[in-house]
Design a protein around this motif. Structure first.
Motif, mmCIF file in Angstrom:
data_model
loop_
_atom_site.group_PDB
_atom_site.id
_atom_site.type_symbol
_atom_site.label_atom_id
_atom_site.label_comp_id
_atom_site.label_asym_id
_atom_site.label_seq_id
_atom_site.Cartn_x
_atom_site.Cartn_y
_atom_site.Cartn_z
ATOM 1 N N GLU A 1 0.833 -1.208 0.000
ATOM 2 C CA GLU A 1 0.000 0.000 0.000
ATOM 3 C C GLU A 1 0.863 1.251 0.000
ATOM 4 O O GLU A 1 0.493 2.276 -0.569
ATOM 5 C CB GLU A 1 -0.941 0.031 1.211
ATOM 6 N N ALA A 2 2.011 1.160 0.651
ATOM 7 C CA ALA A 2 2.862 2.343 0.806
ATOM 8 C C ALA A 2 3.387 2.871 -0.529
ATOM 9 O O ALA A 2 3.742 4.044 -0.638
ATOM 10 C CB ALA A 2 4.021 2.038 1.747
ATOM 11 N N THR A 3 3.430 2.026 -1.559
ATOM 12 C CA THR A 3 3.976 2.481 -2.853
ATOM 13 C C THR A 3 2.967 3.284 -3.662
ATOM 14 O O THR A 3 3.342 3.903 -4.662
ATOM 15 C CB THR A 3 4.467 1.297 -3.710
ATOM 16 N N GLY A 4 1.697 3.270 -3.253
ATOM 17 C CA GLY A 4 0.674 4.060 -3.953
ATOM 18 C C GLY A 4 0.576 3.694 -5.423
ATOM 19 O O GLY A 4 0.630 2.510 -5.773
ATOM 20 N N PRO A 5 0.480 4.709 -6.320
ATOM 21 C CA PRO A 5 0.295 4.437 -7.753
ATOM 22 C C PRO A 5 1.442 3.625 -8.368
ATOM 23 O O PRO A 5 1.259 2.961 -9.378
ATOM 24 C CB PRO A 5 0.243 5.825 -8.390
ATOM 25 N N TRP A 6 2.640 3.694 -7.764
ATOM 26 C CA TRP A 6 3.790 2.966 -8.310
ATOM 27 C C TRP A 6 3.590 1.443 -8.273
ATOM 28 O O TRP A 6 4.305 0.714 -8.955
ATOM 29 C CB TRP A 6 5.074 3.304 -7.550
ATOM 30 N N TYR B 1 3.788 -0.582 -11.404
ATOM 31 C CA TYR B 1 5.063 -0.935 -12.047
ATOM 32 C C TYR B 1 5.801 -2.062 -11.324
ATOM 33 O O TYR B 1 6.805 -2.564 -11.837
ATOM 34 C CB TYR B 1 6.010 0.261 -12.053
ATOM 35 N N PHE C 1 8.353 14.628 -13.001
ATOM 36 C CA PHE C 1 9.732 14.115 -12.937
ATOM 37 C C PHE C 1 10.240 13.848 -14.357
ATOM 38 O O PHE C 1 9.460 13.569 -15.257
ATOM 39 C CB PHE C 1 9.803 12.746 -12.219
ATOM 40 N N ARG D 1 14.801 3.057 -18.848
ATOM 41 C CA ARG D 1 14.853 1.659 -18.393
ATOM 42 C C ARG D 1 15.909 0.822 -19.111
ATOM 43 O O ARG D 1 16.114 -0.334 -18.776
ATOM 44 C CB ARG D 1 13.481 0.989 -18.561
ATOM 45 N N HIS E 1 4.289 12.348 -11.317
ATOM 46 C CA HIS E 1 4.966 11.341 -12.134
ATOM 47 C C HIS E 1 4.487 11.485 -13.575
ATOM 48 O O HIS E 1 3.298 11.693 -13.808
ATOM 49 C CB HIS E 1 4.625 9.944 -11.581
ATOM 50 N N GLU F 1 3.790 9.508 -15.903
ATOM 51 C CA GLU F 1 2.725 8.591 -16.346
ATOM 52 C C GLU F 1 1.672 8.360 -15.260
ATOM 53 O O GLU F 1 0.495 8.207 -15.557
ATOM 54 C CB GLU F 1 3.313 7.224 -16.727
ATOM 55 N N LEU F 2 2.108 8.316 -14.006
ATOM 56 C CA LEU F 2 1.204 7.904 -12.922
ATOM 57 C C LEU F 2 0.467 9.075 -12.283
ATOM 58 O O LEU F 2 -0.472 8.874 -11.510
ATOM 59 C CB LEU F 2 1.996 7.152 -11.847
ATOM 60 N N HIS G 1 -0.295 12.094 -9.724
ATOM 61 C CA HIS G 1 -0.014 12.531 -8.356
ATOM 62 C C HIS G 1 0.572 11.417 -7.479
ATOM 63 O O HIS G 1 -0.019 10.356 -7.349
ATOM 64 C CB HIS G 1 -1.307 13.063 -7.713
ATOM 65 N N VAL G 2 1.701 11.699 -6.905
ATOM 66 C CA VAL G 2 2.354 10.775 -5.968
ATOM 67 C C VAL G 2 2.887 11.597 -4.795
ATOM 68 O O VAL G 2 2.833 12.831 -4.831
ATOM 69 C CB VAL G 2 3.527 10.011 -6.647
ATOM 70 N N THR G 3 3.398 10.912 -3.765
ATOM 71 C CA THR G 3 3.975 11.635 -2.619
ATOM 72 C C THR G 3 5.426 11.182 -2.404
ATOM 73 O O THR G 3 5.843 10.124 -2.907
ATOM 74 C CB THR G 3 3.206 11.352 -1.317
ATOM 75 N N GLN H 1 5.553 7.759 -0.918
ATOM 76 C CA GLN H 1 5.369 6.685 -1.904
ATOM 77 C C GLN H 1 6.639 6.457 -2.718
ATOM 78 O O GLN H 1 6.981 5.323 -3.060
ATOM 79 C CB GLN H 1 4.192 7.015 -2.832
ATOM 80 N N LEU H 2 7.349 7.545 -3.024
ATOM 81 C CA LEU H 2 8.615 7.414 -3.753
ATOM 82 C C LEU H 2 9.613 6.578 -2.957
ATOM 83 O O LEU H 2 10.265 5.677 -3.500
ATOM 84 C CB LEU H 2 9.209 8.806 -4.021
#
Lengths: 179, 179
Positions: free
Chosen positions: A162-167, A170, B75, B80, B126, B128-129, B131-133, B136-137
């Motif tokens: 859950e902590a990774t959120g939208p990531w 991937y 970002f 990759r 992000h 592609e994704l 809103h992130v925090t 989460q990163l």
């Protein structure tokens, strides 16, 4: 023949590295990681190390000796939950030391067998799988290590699902072995 | 809220252990293991270490700084496949040293940020994704490490797929991420 690809030096190179790699990953890690599981009925990294110790004691070298002695009766069945009792009261750091010692001892025992190609083709009988060879046993020992290294990494990763959120989209590891 | 489970000390505990765990597993291993892949378009352990180095240089800390600076533009896109050019001419042992140095530097940089709970909730965009925090990163940095540890173990295991014979039925890792 692809099975000929098992080279004893290559196999030993992995077997002798597993304990130090796991110790470098796990010693001193908070319980958040080492006691996490993937859900009911799955194992924590702590449980996995106990299982690896039980394998060192009852599976790989004892079965290799059983084959080399020319036994035609099936191997003893491997107890997949022995670690829950055997690890009781031991810290993870203690278990990792026990595993490292047992593995060092068993790799030495393997090398002392001075196995020939003919030895590696010797047959054994698995209680469920039937006819197998010594070479297949040794390859399985290696892949079994790697399966559990992967399991430990996967189990730890899922603690942060859950902590990774939208990531999470991937991070395929979060979906590995999910029903 | 489950996202609150990200604890900076826990995250750092994994981040600082990954290089030594991978070095213990990979330094001195034969190419049989370190140059194996899971098939066309997949990465060897050698390729993965180059990818981890590229992440240290361009992804995690640069993106954390981007968020903390209050930037609202997305970002930079992460490359990759950068490792195929960047790793050229370097041995795996050299790559593992570069990775260890870069990680040590970046964990130090992370700790020097003295992040508060408020900092951890800061937003980024992000490409592609969306809103992130920052939190989460950082969780993704940890899970990304573990995903690649698991990938390395899986890739190595598959090099011995045929060698395990009938035991392959028990070794689920041989079927992970297969189409």
């Amino acid at each position: 023949m692809k099975q000929e690809l098992l080279n004893l030096d290559d196999a030993v190179a992995v077997l002798e590295r597993t304990p130090s790699s796991l110790s470098a990953l796990l010693v001193g890690l908070p319980d958040t990681w080492t006691r996490a599981t993937e859900g009911d009925g799955t194992w924590s990294p702590y449980d996995v190390i106990g299982h690896l110790i039980h394998g060192e004691r009852t599976d790989w070298i004892p079965r290799a000796r059983h084959i080399l002695a020319g036994n035609t009766r099936p191997f003893e069945t491997f107890d997949r939950t022995a670690q829950f009792k055997e690890s009781e009261g031991k810290s993870l750091a203690e278990l990792l030391e026990i595993f490292a010692d047992a593995r060092q001892h068993n790799v030495a025992a393997l090398l002392e067998m001075h196995l020939t190609d003919e030895d590696l083709r010797r047959p054994g009988v698995h209680p469920e799988l039937g006819h197998v060879t010594l070479k297949q046993l040794l390859a399985t020992w290696v892949v079994h290590d790697l399966d559990h290294v992967s399991q430990i990494a996967r189990t730890m990763a899922k603690a942060y699902r859950e902590a990774t959120g939208p990531w999470s989209a991937y991070l395929s590891i979060l979906r590995d072995r999910e029903k």
